[in-house]
Design a protein around this motif. Structure first.
Motif, PDB file in Angstrom:
ATOM      1  N   ILE A 163       9.414 -28.369 -53.838  1.00 12.29           N
ATOM      2  CA  ILE A 163      10.215 -29.223 -52.958  1.00 12.29           C
ATOM      3  C   ILE A 163       9.305 -30.047 -52.052  1.00 12.29           C
ATOM      4  O   ILE A 163       9.518 -31.231 -51.844  1.00 12.29           O
ATOM      5  N   ILE A 164       8.271 -29.399 -51.514  1.00 10.69           N
ATOM      6  CA  ILE A 164       7.379 -30.088 -50.568  1.00 10.69           C
ATOM      7  C   ILE A 164       6.657 -31.231 -51.285  1.00 10.69           C
ATOM      8  O   ILE A 164       6.563 -32.340 -50.762  1.00 10.69           O
ATOM      9  N   GLN A 165       6.167 -30.977 -52.498  1.00 10.21           N
ATOM     10  CA  GLN A 165       5.518 -32.054 -53.279  1.00 10.21           C
ATOM     11  C   GLN A 165       6.499 -33.192 -53.529  1.00 10.21           C
ATOM     12  O   GLN A 165       6.161 -34.369 -53.438  1.00 10.21           O
ATOM     13  N   CYS A 166       7.735 -32.817 -53.848  1.00  7.62           N
ATOM     14  CA  CYS A 166       8.760 -33.794 -54.170  1.00  7.62           C
ATOM     15  C   CYS A 166       9.095 -34.656 -52.945  1.00  7.62           C
ATOM     16  O   CYS A 166       9.186 -35.885 -53.036  1.00  7.62           O
ATOM     17  N   VAL A 167       9.254 -34.015 -51.778  1.00 11.02           N
ATOM     18  CA  VAL A 167       9.567 -34.750 -50.544  1.00 11.02           C
ATOM     19  C   VAL A 167       8.419 -35.699 -50.205  1.00 11.02           C
ATOM     20  O   VAL A 167       8.631 -36.841 -49.788  1.00 11.02           O
ATOM     21  N   ARG A 168       7.180 -35.261 -50.420  1.00 13.30           N
ATOM     22  CA  ARG A 168       6.020 -36.142 -50.177  1.00 13.30           C
ATOM     23  C   ARG A 168       6.129 -37.408 -51.020  1.00 13.30           C
ATOM     24  O   ARG A 168       5.887 -38.517 -50.544  1.00 13.30           O
ATOM     25  N   GLN A 169       6.460 -37.219 -52.314  1.00 19.39           N
ATOM     26  CA  GLN A 169       6.542 -38.384 -53.207  1.00 19.39           C
ATOM     27  C   GLN A 169       7.701 -39.303 -52.833  1.00 19.39           C
ATOM     28  O   GLN A 169       7.578 -40.527 -52.871  1.00 19.39           O
ATOM     29  N   ILE A 170       8.839 -38.703 -52.458  1.00 15.29           N
ATOM     30  CA  ILE A 170       9.995 -39.507 -52.038  1.00 15.29           C
ATOM     31  C   ILE A 170       9.625 -40.320 -50.798  1.00 15.29           C
ATOM     32  O   ILE A 170       9.930 -41.510 -50.704  1.00 15.29           O
ATOM     33  N   CYS A 171       8.936 -39.674 -49.847  1.00 15.59           N
ATOM     34  CA  CYS A 171       8.541 -40.367 -48.614  1.00 15.59           C
ATOM     35  C   CYS A 171       7.565 -41.497 -48.904  1.00 15.59           C
ATOM     36  O   CYS A 171       7.635 -42.560 -48.289  1.00 15.59           O
ATOM     37  N   ALA A 172       6.651 -41.279 -49.863  1.00 19.59           N
ATOM     38  CA  ALA A 172       5.701 -42.339 -50.225  1.00 19.59           C
ATOM     39  C   ALA A 172       6.462 -43.564 -50.733  1.00 19.59           C
ATOM     40  O   ALA A 172       6.138 -44.710 -50.385  1.00 19.59           O
ATOM     41  N   VAL A 173       7.515 -43.329 -51.524  1.00 18.30           N
ATOM     42  CA  VAL A 173       8.310 -44.446 -52.062  1.00 18.30           C
ATOM     43  C   VAL A 173       9.051 -45.161 -50.941  1.00 18.30           C
ATOM     44  O   VAL A 173       9.037 -46.389 -50.853  1.00 18.30           O
ATOM     45  N   ILE A 174       9.701 -44.399 -50.033  1.00 16.35           N
ATOM     46  CA  ILE A 174      10.504 -45.068 -49.001  1.00 16.35           C
ATOM     47  C   ILE A 174       9.624 -45.734 -47.945  1.00 16.35           C
ATOM     48  O   ILE A 174      10.044 -46.703 -47.321  1.00 16.35           O
ATOM     49  N   LEU A 175       8.389 -45.252 -47.776  1.00 14.23           N
ATOM     50  CA  LEU A 175       7.481 -45.935 -46.847  1.00 14.23           C
ATOM     51  C   LEU A 175       7.017 -47.270 -47.434  1.00 14.23           C
ATOM     52  O   LEU A 175       6.754 -48.225 -46.712  1.00 14.23           O
ATOM     53  N   GLU A 176       6.924 -47.327 -48.772  1.00 16.82           N
ATOM     54  CA  GLU A 176       6.498 -48.571 -49.433  1.00 16.82           C
ATOM     55  C   GLU A 176       7.615 -49.609 -49.488  1.00 16.82           C
ATOM     56  O   GLU A 176       7.356 -50.793 -49.597  1.00 16.82           O
ATOM     57  N   SER A 177       8.879 -49.141 -49.471  1.00 16.45           N
ATOM     58  CA  SER A 177       9.986 -50.099 -49.568  1.00 16.45           C
ATOM     59  C   SER A 177      10.956 -49.869 -48.412  1.00 16.45           C
ATOM     60  O   SER A 177      11.885 -49.069 -48.533  1.00 16.45           O
ATOM     61  N   PRO A 178      10.716 -50.548 -47.277  1.00 17.62           N
ATOM     62  CA  PRO A 178      11.567 -50.361 -46.096  1.00 17.62           C
ATOM     63  C   PRO A 178      13.022 -50.727 -46.416  1.00 17.62           C
ATOM     64  O   PRO A 178      13.285 -51.512 -47.323  1.00 17.62           O
ATOM     65  N   PRO A 179      13.982 -50.151 -45.656  1.00 18.53           N
ATOM     66  CA  PRO A 179      15.389 -50.468 -45.925  1.00 18.53           C
ATOM     67  C   PRO A 179      15.681 -51.948 -45.683  1.00 18.53           C
ATOM     68  O   PRO A 179      15.076 -52.565 -44.815  1.00 18.53           O
ATOM     69  N   LYS A 180      16.592 -52.496 -46.480  1.00 20.42           N
ATOM     70  CA  LYS A 180      16.966 -53.906 -46.329  1.00 20.42           C
ATOM     71  C   LYS A 180      18.268 -53.968 -45.536  1.00 20.42           C
ATOM     72  O   LYS A 180      19.183 -53.188 -45.779  1.00 20.42           O
ATOM     73  N   GLY A 181      18.328 -54.900 -44.594  1.00 18.38           N
ATOM     74  CA  GLY A 181      19.555 -55.065 -43.815  1.00 18.38           C
ATOM     75  C   GLY A 181      19.755 -53.922 -42.837  1.00 18.38           C
ATOM     76  O   GLY A 181      18.893 -53.067 -42.660  1.00 18.38           O
ATOM     77  N   ALA A 182      20.909 -53.900 -42.195  1.00 19.77           N
ATOM     78  CA  ALA A 182      21.192 -52.877 -41.193  1.00 19.77           C
ATOM     79  C   ALA A 182      21.624 -51.589 -41.887  1.00 19.77           C
ATOM     80  O   ALA A 182      22.337 -51.623 -42.879  1.00 19.77           O
ATOM     81  N   THR A 183      21.145 -50.473 -41.351  1.00 17.82           N
ATOM     82  CA  THR A 183      21.554 -49.175 -41.887  1.00 17.82           C
ATOM     83  C   THR A 183      22.591 -48.574 -40.948  1.00 17.82           C
ATOM     84  O   THR A 183      22.375 -48.498 -39.741  1.00 17.82           O
ATOM     85  N   ILE A 184      23.723 -48.162 -41.513  1.00 16.56           N
ATOM     86  CA  ILE A 184      24.728 -47.458 -40.719  1.00 16.56           C
ATOM     87  C   ILE A 184      24.528 -45.973 -41.003  1.00 16.56           C
ATOM     88  O   ILE A 184      24.806 -45.506 -42.108  1.00 16.56           O
ATOM     89  N   PRO A 185      23.973 -45.217 -40.034  1.00 19.44           N
ATOM     90  CA  PRO A 185      23.657 -43.815 -40.316  1.00 19.44           C
ATOM     91  C   PRO A 185      24.913 -42.971 -40.494  1.00 19.44           C
ATOM     92  O   PRO A 185      25.947 -43.237 -39.888  1.00 19.44           O
ATOM     93  N   TYR A 186      24.774 -41.952 -41.335  1.00 16.08           N
ATOM     94  CA  TYR A 186      25.891 -41.050 -41.594  1.00 16.08           C
ATOM     95  C   TYR A 186      25.988 -40.018 -40.483  1.00 16.08           C
ATOM     96  O   TYR A 186      25.001 -39.417 -40.086  1.00 16.08           O
ATOM     97  N   HIS A 187      27.188 -39.840 -39.954  1.00 12.48           N
ATOM     98  CA  HIS A 187      27.460 -38.788 -38.968  1.00 12.48           C
ATOM     99  C   HIS A 187      28.539 -37.882 -39.541  1.00 12.48           C
ATOM    100  O   HIS A 187      29.665 -38.341 -39.741  1.00 12.48           O
ATOM    101  N   PRO A 188      28.235 -36.632 -39.811  1.00 12.76           N
ATOM    102  CA  PRO A 188      29.266 -35.743 -40.363  1.00 12.76           C
ATOM    103  C   PRO A 188      30.436 -35.623 -39.390  1.00 12.76           C
ATOM    104  O   PRO A 188      30.231 -35.585 -38.183  1.00 12.76           O
ATOM    105  N   GLY A 189      31.642 -35.585 -39.918  1.00  8.94           N
ATOM    106  CA  GLY A 189      32.837 -35.405 -39.089  1.00  8.94           C
ATOM    107  C   GLY A 189      32.888 -36.417 -37.980  1.00  8.94           C
ATOM    108  O   GLY A 189      32.945 -36.074 -36.813  1.00  8.94           O
ATOM    109  N   LEU A 190      32.813 -37.698 -38.358  1.00  5.22           N
ATOM    110  CA  LEU A 190      32.689 -38.789 -37.393  1.00  5.22           C
ATOM    111  C   LEU A 190      33.683 -38.689 -36.244  1.00  5.22           C
ATOM    112  O   LEU A 190      34.874 -38.881 -36.419  1.00  5.22           O
ATOM    113  N   SER A 191      33.176 -38.372 -35.076  1.00  6.71           N
ATOM    114  CA  SER A 191      33.993 -38.479 -33.872  1.00  6.71           C
ATOM    115  C   SER A 191      33.047 -38.920 -32.779  1.00  6.71           C
ATOM    116  O   SER A 191      31.853 -38.618 -32.814  1.00  6.71           O
ATOM    117  N   LEU A 192      33.559 -39.643 -31.821  1.00  5.30           N
ATOM    118  CA  LEU A 192      32.702 -40.226 -30.790  1.00  5.30           C
ATOM    119  C   LEU A 192      31.921 -39.138 -30.060  1.00  5.30           C
ATOM    120  O   LEU A 192      30.744 -39.286 -29.786  1.00  5.30           O
TER     121      LEU A 192
END
Length: 204
Positions: A163-192
């Motif tokens: 898992i740790i090796q896998c997370v490292r590789q996933i992070c390497a990919v997402i660091l190379e390709s920043p998110p495009k546009g605005a990100t709306i973060p997920y909040h479980p059980g959305l309440s204010l």
């Protein structure tokens, strides 16, 4: 020793270039997993924070799922993920009498902006296949967005080392390709209330 072609398309040593980067990793966890990570009187999460040097916050709320956010240098984040994975294996893999029931696979669910999931999957699934093959971990990218957000769940399963090796590789990919546009973060059980609490929830 890593083979030269192991670091595909990354200039220089990834270890050197990533140390100065601040990484934020969000994970979706169930109540039982959260209890395991927090520990009695918050002792476990306090120890993970101290030993990894990462900042770890856990969203408040009474819903069954909560978000654990880990922020710090890539090194600190990976140390924290490693400690969390081993802690989950220790607590959730133990039999009812506390005797370890073999190495049960641990599952981490990362929450990643949908705009970065394309890079993670790769053309015709090539990148995600490469990550699966090189780490031995199972990786699944959810097809649907998480409710009221622009994020998707990426599920990683295996023994902690893979898992740790896998997370490292996933992070390497997402660091190379920043998110495009605005990100709306997920909040479980959305309440204010949940959102306001999670914004203030810095101390464990």
């Amino acid at each position: 020793m890593a083979s030269p072609d192991g670091a595909s398309g990354v200039g220089g040593s990834p270890e050197e270039t990533e140390l100065s980067i601040t990484l934020t990793l969000r994970m979706l966890m169930h109540g039982k997993e959260i209890g395991s990570i927090i520990g009695k009187k918050g002792e476990t999460v306090k120890r993970i924070r101290e030993q990894s040097s990462a900042r770890i916050t856990i969203s408040e709320g009474s819903c069954p799922e909560r978000i654990t956010t880990i922020t710090g240098s890539t090194d600190a984040v990976f140390r924290a993920v490693s400690m969390i994975a081993f802690k989950l294996e220790e607590d959730l893999g133990a039999g009812s009498d506390g005797v370890p029931a073999g190495r049960a696979p641990v599952t981490l669910r990362l929450v990643i902006p949908a705009s970065q999931c394309g890079s993670l999957i790769g053309k015709a699934g090539a990148k995600i296949r490469e990550i699966r093959e090189s780490t031995g971990a199972q990786v699944q990218v959810a097809g649907d967005l998480l409710p009221n957000s622009t994020e998707r769940a990426v599920t990683v399963s295996g023994v902690p080392d893979t898992i740790i090796q896998c997370v490292r590789q996933i992070c390497a990919v997402i660091l190379e390709s920043p998110p495009k546009g605005a990100t709306i973060p997920y909040h479980p059980g959305l309440s204010l209330g949940t959102i306001l609490l999670s914004a203030n929830q810095v101390r464990g």
